[in-house]
Design a protein around this motif. Structure first.
Motif, short mmCIF file in Angstrom:
data_model
loop_
_atom_site.label_atom_id
_atom_site.label_comp_id
_atom_site.label_asym_id
_atom_site.label_seq_id
_atom_site.Cartn_x
_atom_site.Cartn_y
_atom_site.Cartn_z
N ALA A 154 -39.66 10.16 55.55
CA ALA A 154 -38.89 10.67 54.23
C ALA A 154 -37.76 11.77 54.69
N LEU A 155 -36.21 11.34 54.64
CA LEU A 155 -35.66 12.58 54.47
C LEU A 155 -34.94 12.82 53.26
N SER A 156 -34.80 13.82 52.77
CA SER A 156 -34.15 13.99 51.34
C SER A 156 -33.15 15.20 51.85
N GLY A 157 -32.07 15.20 51.16
CA GLY A 157 -30.73 16.00 51.35
C GLY A 157 -29.88 15.27 52.59
N ALA A 158 -29.65 14.01 52.46
CA ALA A 158 -28.90 13.11 53.36
C ALA A 158 -27.28 13.77 53.44
N GLU A 159 -26.84 13.52 54.27
CA GLU A 159 -25.34 13.57 54.56
C GLU A 159 -24.95 12.19 54.08
N VAL A 160 -23.57 12.54 53.20
CA VAL A 160 -23.06 11.32 52.52
C VAL A 160 -21.71 11.02 53.31
N ALA A 161 -21.49 9.82 53.89
CA ALA A 161 -20.48 9.38 54.67
C ALA A 161 -19.25 8.96 53.55
N ALA A 162 -18.19 8.96 53.97
CA ALA A 162 -17.02 8.80 53.08
C ALA A 162 -17.15 7.56 52.36
N ASP A 163 -17.71 6.63 53.10
CA ASP A 163 -18.05 5.09 52.18
C ASP A 163 -19.39 5.16 51.47
N GLY A 164 -19.82 6.48 51.15
CA GLY A 164 -21.14 6.55 50.33
C GLY A 164 -22.47 6.54 50.93
N THR A 165 -22.32 5.75 52.20
CA THR A 165 -23.66 5.52 53.02
C THR A 165 -24.43 7.01 53.26
N LEU A 166 -25.73 7.05 53.02
CA LEU A 166 -26.45 8.03 53.13
C LEU A 166 -26.90 8.06 55.01
N LEU A 167 -26.57 9.43 55.32
CA LEU A 167 -26.84 9.45 56.90
C LEU A 167 -28.11 10.56 57.07
N PRO A 168 -29.03 10.12 57.86
CA PRO A 168 -30.12 10.92 58.12
C PRO A 168 -29.73 11.88 59.17
N GLY A 169 -29.49 13.13 58.59
CA GLY A 169 -29.06 14.21 59.58
C GLY A 169 -29.96 14.63 60.59
N ASP A 170 -31.34 14.70 60.29
CA ASP A 170 -32.24 15.26 61.31
C ASP A 170 -32.28 14.11 62.26
N ALA A 171 -32.19 12.91 62.12
CA ALA A 171 -32.37 11.82 63.24
C ALA A 171 -31.21 11.86 64.12
N LEU A 172 -30.04 11.85 63.27
CA LEU A 172 -28.81 11.95 64.31
C LEU A 172 -28.77 13.16 65.02
N HIS A 173 -29.27 14.28 64.59
CA HIS A 173 -29.29 15.58 65.45
C HIS A 173 -30.23 15.33 66.75
N VAL A 174 -31.44 14.80 66.41
CA VAL A 174 -32.33 14.69 67.60
C VAL A 174 -31.60 13.69 68.53
N ALA A 175 -31.06 12.46 68.17
CA ALA A 175 -30.68 11.38 68.78
C ALA A 175 -29.28 12.14 69.61
N ARG A 176 -28.56 12.93 68.89
CA ARG A 176 -27.44 13.51 69.80
C ARG A 176 -27.79 14.36 71.15
N VAL A 177 -28.97 15.20 70.62
CA VAL A 177 -29.49 16.27 71.56
C VAL A 177 -30.14 15.92 72.85
N ALA A 178 -30.95 14.63 72.41
CA ALA A 178 -31.96 14.10 73.52
C ALA A 178 -31.26 12.83 73.89
N ARG A 179 -30.10 12.50 73.60
CA ARG A 179 -29.45 11.24 74.06
C ARG A 179 -30.31 9.78 73.70
N LEU A 180 -30.82 9.72 72.40
CA LEU A 180 -31.58 8.61 72.28
C LEU A 180 -30.60 7.46 71.79
#
Ligand code: ATP
Ligand code: MG
Length: 226
Positions: free
Chosen positions: A40-66
């Motif tokens: 569970a992730l709360s405090g999501a980033e909200v995209a321009a179209d209203g989609t909720l983005l899981p910031g923690d997961a995106l950070h890990v994916a970016r740093v670790a190239r997942l």
């Protein structure tokens, strides 16, 4: 079926995601197959179209190239409050059968799955008339062993020892600690010695502010997963 490790912390914003990204990167750089899961992730980033983005997961994916497929977050909530409260606000309680299913699928896809907790170990995930579930209950249900991220500085002895005591009380195996925002010096060195002596567990790595690599060997890291 791969192995997993639960990364919890002494509280929210302590650096679980930052350290998890370095952990997953360390495994990947050693040529191991690695993935990330968060229930569970709360405090999501909200995209321009209203989609909720899981910031923690995106950070890990970016740093670790997942790849996106190696990153799973079961529930993403908008408000930056405890998941149980975010779920109440959105009328979207967590279903732990779904969590277990997502976790098992993620674990099958990869050899080393890093599971990030939410907040500290006492983080309510669901609290309504039907169910009371706290993060430690989930670690027990998924049979996870824990690594605890803690700040290296003042106040950490209390926070680390209380977390370690609680993990033991719940029968959650403790693999050790990672001290974040490490600066060194008399007090921080003493914090390491005191938490190791009081808990009997080791401080496995000291991560400086802005670190780009985990100061720990991939073999020792991989050995923490079960
Ligand atoms: N060693 C570090 N160097 C630089 N920035 C850091 C470090 N550790 C944490 N941060 C920053 O501090 C903030 C909080 O860290 P992080 O998001 O990793 O905390 P968290 O424990 O995962 O929080 P949450 O409970 O919301 O999941 C982030 O902006 C992160 O980039
Ligand atoms: Mg986080």
């Amino acid at each position: 079926m791969g192995k997993a490790l639960f990364v919890t912390g002494t509280g929210t914003d302590i650096g679980k995601t930052y350290v998890t990204a370095l952990i997953v990167k360390c495994l990947r750089d050693a040529g191991l197959s690695a993935g990330y899961y968060k229930a569970a992730l709360s405090g999501a980033e909200v995209a321009a179209d209203g989609t909720l983005l899981p910031g923690d997961a995106l950070h890990v994916a970016r740093v670790a190239r997942l790849d996106a497929a190696d990153v799973t977050v079961s529930y993403v909530y908008r408000d930056a409050v405890s998941p149980h409260l975010a779920a109440q606000i959105e009328h979207r309680p967590m279903d732990f059968a779904k969590v277990a299913g997502d976790y098992c699928r993620a674990k099958k896809r990869t050899d080393y799955l890093t599971v990030e907790g939410s907040g500290g170990i006492i983080c309510p995930l669901r609290w309504d008339d039907d169910e009371h579930v706290v993060l430690d209950d989930l670690a027990v249900r998924l049979r996870l062993a824990a690594l605890v991220v803690a700040d290296a500085g003042l106040g950490t002895i209390n926070a680390v020892v209380l977390t370690a005591e609680h993990l033991r009380a719940r029968g959650i195996p403790l693999r050790g600690f990672i001290f974040n925002n490490w600066q060194g010096g008399l007090m921080q060195e003493d914090n390491v010695r005191m938490v190791e002596e009081i808990t009997g567990a080791r401080v496995l790595a000291r991560v400086p502010h802005g670190a780009a690599e985990l100061p720990m060997g991939a073999d020792a890291l991989a050995a923490l997963y079960a």
